[in-house]
Design a protein around this motif. Sequence first.
Motif, PDB file in Angstrom:
ATOM      1  N   VAL A  31       0.833  -1.207   0.000  1.00 10.63           N
ATOM      2  CA  VAL A  31       0.000   0.000   0.000  1.00 10.63           C
ATOM      3  C   VAL A  31       0.867   1.257   0.000  1.00 10.63           C
ATOM      4  O   VAL A  31       1.947   1.291   0.596  1.00 10.63           O
ATOM      5  CB  VAL A  31      -0.984  -0.011   1.198  1.00 10.63           C
ATOM      6  CG1 VAL A  31      -0.252   0.105   2.519  1.00 10.63           C
ATOM      7  CG2 VAL A  31      -2.033   1.078   1.055  1.00 10.63           C
ATOM      8  N   HIS A  32       0.365   2.295  -0.659  1.00 13.46           N
ATOM      9  CA  HIS A  32       1.033   3.599  -0.733  1.00 13.46           C
ATOM     10  C   HIS A  32       0.036   4.652  -0.256  1.00 13.46           C
ATOM     11  O   HIS A  32      -1.014   4.819  -0.875  1.00 13.46           O
ATOM     12  CB  HIS A  32       1.471   3.862  -2.170  1.00 13.46           C
ATOM     13  CG  HIS A  32       2.182   5.153  -2.368  1.00 13.46           C
ATOM     14  ND1 HIS A  32       2.306   5.734  -3.599  1.00 13.46           N
ATOM     15  CD2 HIS A  32       2.820   5.975  -1.514  1.00 13.46           C
ATOM     16  CE1 HIS A  32       2.972   6.858  -3.497  1.00 13.46           C
ATOM     17  NE2 HIS A  32       3.294   7.032  -2.234  1.00 13.46           N
ATOM     18  N   LEU A  33       0.361   5.319   0.853  1.00 16.50           N
ATOM     19  CA  LEU A  33      -0.505   6.363   1.403  1.00 16.50           C
ATOM     20  C   LEU A  33       0.158   7.723   1.232  1.00 16.50           C
ATOM     21  O   LEU A  33       1.342   7.892   1.538  1.00 16.50           O
ATOM     22  CB  LEU A  33      -0.783   6.122   2.888  1.00 16.50           C
ATOM     23  CG  LEU A  33      -1.397   4.781   3.279  1.00 16.50           C
ATOM     24  CD1 LEU A  33      -1.626   4.722   4.790  1.00 16.50           C
ATOM     25  CD2 LEU A  33      -2.686   4.522   2.535  1.00 16.50           C
ATOM     26  N   VAL A  34      -0.635   8.693   0.767  1.00 19.13           N
ATOM     27  CA  VAL A  34      -0.153  10.055   0.557  1.00 19.13           C
ATOM     28  C   VAL A  34      -1.005  10.975   1.421  1.00 19.13           C
ATOM     29  O   VAL A  34      -2.237  10.928   1.354  1.00 19.13           O
ATOM     30  CB  VAL A  34      -0.278  10.453  -0.935  1.00 19.13           C
ATOM     31  CG1 VAL A  34       0.200  11.884  -1.163  1.00 19.13           C
ATOM     32  CG2 VAL A  34       0.482   9.474  -1.823  1.00 19.13           C
ATOM     33  N   HIS A  35      -0.341  11.797   2.243  1.00 15.34           N
ATOM     34  CA  HIS A  35      -1.052  12.692   3.157  1.00 15.34           C
ATOM     35  C   HIS A  35      -0.346  14.053   3.173  1.00 15.34           C
ATOM     36  O   HIS A  35       0.877  14.113   3.027  1.00 15.34           O
ATOM     37  CB  HIS A  35      -1.097  12.162   4.595  1.00 15.34           C
ATOM     38  CG  HIS A  35      -0.480  10.821   4.779  1.00 15.34           C
ATOM     39  ND1 HIS A  35      -1.209   9.675   4.798  1.00 15.34           N
ATOM     40  CD2 HIS A  35       0.800  10.435   4.950  1.00 15.34           C
ATOM     41  CE1 HIS A  35      -0.418   8.659   4.984  1.00 15.34           C
ATOM     42  NE2 HIS A  35       0.806   9.080   5.064  1.00 15.34           N
ATOM     43  N   PRO A  36      -1.089  15.138   3.383  1.00 17.20           N
ATOM     44  CA  PRO A  36      -0.480  16.470   3.350  1.00 17.20           C
ATOM     45  C   PRO A  36       0.543  16.740   4.449  1.00 17.20           C
ATOM     46  O   PRO A  36       1.465  17.494   4.238  1.00 17.20           O
ATOM     47  CB  PRO A  36      -1.672  17.422   3.512  1.00 17.20           C
ATOM     48  CG  PRO A  36      -2.859  16.649   3.117  1.00 17.20           C
ATOM     49  CD  PRO A  36      -2.555  15.220   3.448  1.00 17.20           C
ATOM     50  N   LEU A  37       0.405  16.161   5.630  1.00 16.53           N
ATOM     51  CA  LEU A  37       1.252  16.527   6.765  1.00 16.53           C
ATOM     52  C   LEU A  37       2.401  15.559   7.046  1.00 16.53           C
ATOM     53  O   LEU A  37       3.183  15.813   7.959  1.00 16.53           O
ATOM     54  CB  LEU A  37       0.399  16.640   8.036  1.00 16.53           C
ATOM     55  CG  LEU A  37      -0.552  17.819   8.067  1.00 16.53           C
ATOM     56  CD1 LEU A  37      -1.469  17.742   9.268  1.00 16.53           C
ATOM     57  CD2 LEU A  37       0.237  19.125   8.080  1.00 16.53           C
ATOM     58  N   GLU A  46       4.483   0.790   7.642  1.00 15.81           N
ATOM     59  CA  GLU A  46       4.539   2.253   7.668  1.00 15.81           C
ATOM     60  C   GLU A  46       3.135   2.854   7.784  1.00 15.81           C
ATOM     61  O   GLU A  46       2.943   3.852   8.476  1.00 15.81           O
ATOM     62  CB  GLU A  46       5.235   2.789   6.421  1.00 15.81           C
ATOM     63  CG  GLU A  46       6.729   2.619   6.435  1.00 15.81           C
ATOM     64  CD  GLU A  46       7.402   3.286   5.244  1.00 15.81           C
ATOM     65  OE1 GLU A  46       6.776   4.137   4.570  1.00 15.81           O
ATOM     66  OE2 GLU A  46       8.573   2.951   4.983  1.00 15.81           O
ATOM     67  N   ALA A  47       2.176   2.256   7.105  1.00 15.92           N
ATOM     68  CA  ALA A  47       0.791   2.748   7.178  1.00 15.92           C
ATOM     69  C   ALA A  47       0.262   2.624   8.599  1.00 15.92           C
ATOM     70  O   ALA A  47      -0.375   3.541   9.118  1.00 15.92           O
ATOM     71  CB  ALA A  47      -0.095   1.982   6.204  1.00 15.92           C
ATOM     72  N   ILE A  98      -9.046   6.620  -3.290  1.00 10.20           N
ATOM     73  CA  ILE A  98      -8.492   5.291  -3.065  1.00 10.20           C
ATOM     74  C   ILE A  98      -8.456   4.521  -4.385  1.00 10.20           C
ATOM     75  O   ILE A  98      -9.449   4.487  -5.118  1.00 10.20           O
ATOM     76  CB  ILE A  98      -9.349   4.537  -2.031  1.00 10.20           C
ATOM     77  CG1 ILE A  98      -9.255   5.250  -0.673  1.00 10.20           C
ATOM     78  CG2 ILE A  98      -8.937   3.075  -1.932  1.00 10.20           C
ATOM     79  CD1 ILE A  98     -10.245   4.766   0.354  1.00 10.20           C
ATOM     80  N   THR A  99      -7.316   3.909  -4.654  1.00 10.42           N
ATOM     81  CA  THR A  99      -7.178   3.011  -5.791  1.00 10.42           C
ATOM     82  C   THR A  99      -7.295   1.594  -5.253  1.00 10.42           C
ATOM     83  O   THR A  99      -6.559   1.210  -4.339  1.00 10.42           O
ATOM     84  CB  THR A  99      -5.815   3.199  -6.482  1.00 10.42           C
ATOM     85  OG1 THR A  99      -5.685   4.565  -6.874  1.00 10.42           O
ATOM     86  CG2 THR A  99      -5.692   2.291  -7.691  1.00 10.42           C
ATOM     87  N   LEU A 104      -8.743  -4.416  -2.205  1.00 10.85           N
ATOM     88  CA  LEU A 104      -7.942  -3.820  -1.134  1.00 10.85           C
ATOM     89  C   LEU A 104      -7.397  -2.472  -1.577  1.00 10.85           C
ATOM     90  O   LEU A 104      -7.309  -2.171  -2.771  1.00 10.85           O
ATOM     91  CB  LEU A 104      -6.779  -4.750  -0.765  1.00 10.85           C
ATOM     92  CG  LEU A 104      -7.156  -6.110  -0.214  1.00 10.85           C
ATOM     93  CD1 LEU A 104      -5.912  -6.966  -0.036  1.00 10.85           C
ATOM     94  CD2 LEU A 104      -7.918  -5.978   1.096  1.00 10.85           C
ATOM     95  N   ILE A 105      -6.985  -1.666  -0.605  1.00 14.13           N
ATOM     96  CA  ILE A 105      -6.426  -0.349  -0.891  1.00 14.13           C
ATOM     97  C   ILE A 105      -4.990  -0.520  -1.375  1.00 14.13           C
ATOM     98  O   ILE A 105      -4.124  -0.987  -0.632  1.00 14.13           O
ATOM     99  CB  ILE A 105      -6.478   0.561   0.348  1.00 14.13           C
ATOM    100  CG1 ILE A 105      -7.928   0.790   0.780  1.00 14.13           C
ATOM    101  CG2 ILE A 105      -5.767   1.887   0.064  1.00 14.13           C
ATOM    102  CD1 ILE A 105      -8.075   1.528   2.105  1.00 14.13           C
ATOM    103  N   ALA A 106      -4.747  -0.129  -2.624  1.00 13.98           N
ATOM    104  CA  ALA A 106      -3.396  -0.145  -3.176  1.00 13.98           C
ATOM    105  C   ALA A 106      -2.740   1.229  -2.978  1.00 13.98           C
ATOM    106  O   ALA A 106      -1.533   1.320  -2.756  1.00 13.98           O
ATOM    107  CB  ALA A 106      -3.429  -0.490  -4.662  1.00 13.98           C
ATOM    108  N   ARG A 107      -3.556   2.279  -3.052  1.00 14.58           N
ATOM    109  CA  ARG A 107      -3.062   3.656  -2.892  1.00 14.58           C
ATOM    110  C   ARG A 107      -4.189   4.501  -2.333  1.00 14.58           C
ATOM    111  O   ARG A 107      -5.347   4.341  -2.727  1.00 14.58           O
ATOM    112  CB  ARG A 107      -2.617   4.193  -4.254  1.00 14.58           C
ATOM    113  CG  ARG A 107      -2.107   5.613  -4.221  1.00 14.58           C
ATOM    114  CD  ARG A 107      -1.655   6.021  -5.632  1.00 14.58           C
ATOM    115  NE  ARG A 107      -1.390   7.424  -5.762  1.00 14.58           N
ATOM    116  CZ  ARG A 107      -0.215   8.005  -5.572  1.00 14.58           C
ATOM    117  NH1 ARG A 107       0.826   7.271  -5.245  1.00 14.58           N
ATOM    118  NH2 ARG A 107      -0.087   9.306  -5.726  1.00 14.58           N
TER     119      ARG A 107
END
Length: 139
Positions: A31-37, A46-47, A98-99, A104-107
């Motif tokens: 999974v790859h998570l992108v967040h502003p902060l 890591e998630a 969400i991709t 499942l959540i890939a991104r």
Amino acid sequence: MDDAADLVERFTKAWQAMDPDAFTPLFRPDVHLVHPLEPNTRGVDEARAFMTRTMTLIPDLRYDVQGWASGSGQVLIWGRLYGTLAGRPVEWPLVDRITLADGLIARRVAYFDPLVVIGAVLRRPRAWLPYLRGLLRRR
């Protein structure tokens, strides 16, 4: 559509549980998570660490899912996050894009105004130390 509806239901339940481990079954191993902060996170470990830091800073954080839509392998979930930061309420609207892959959540890319959170932390000196601890934990 069935995968999307199922994901939204499981995503909502994970937020209701307020446990970082409730989210891990939603994620693909890569999974790859992108967040502003925060820096982008990759992988379940890591998630999970990101969710732990977030829930430590705002222990009663909740996500009020107000709607969702899907198409082309994407799911948009919108709503508001709210909780208590250093004894005072804080809330902000957000959209998660969400991709999905195999249900499942890939991104996941979170869209929200980070100044709301930064401003809330700055106006609450009791939040400074927990916020700084969270920053140090992610390194």
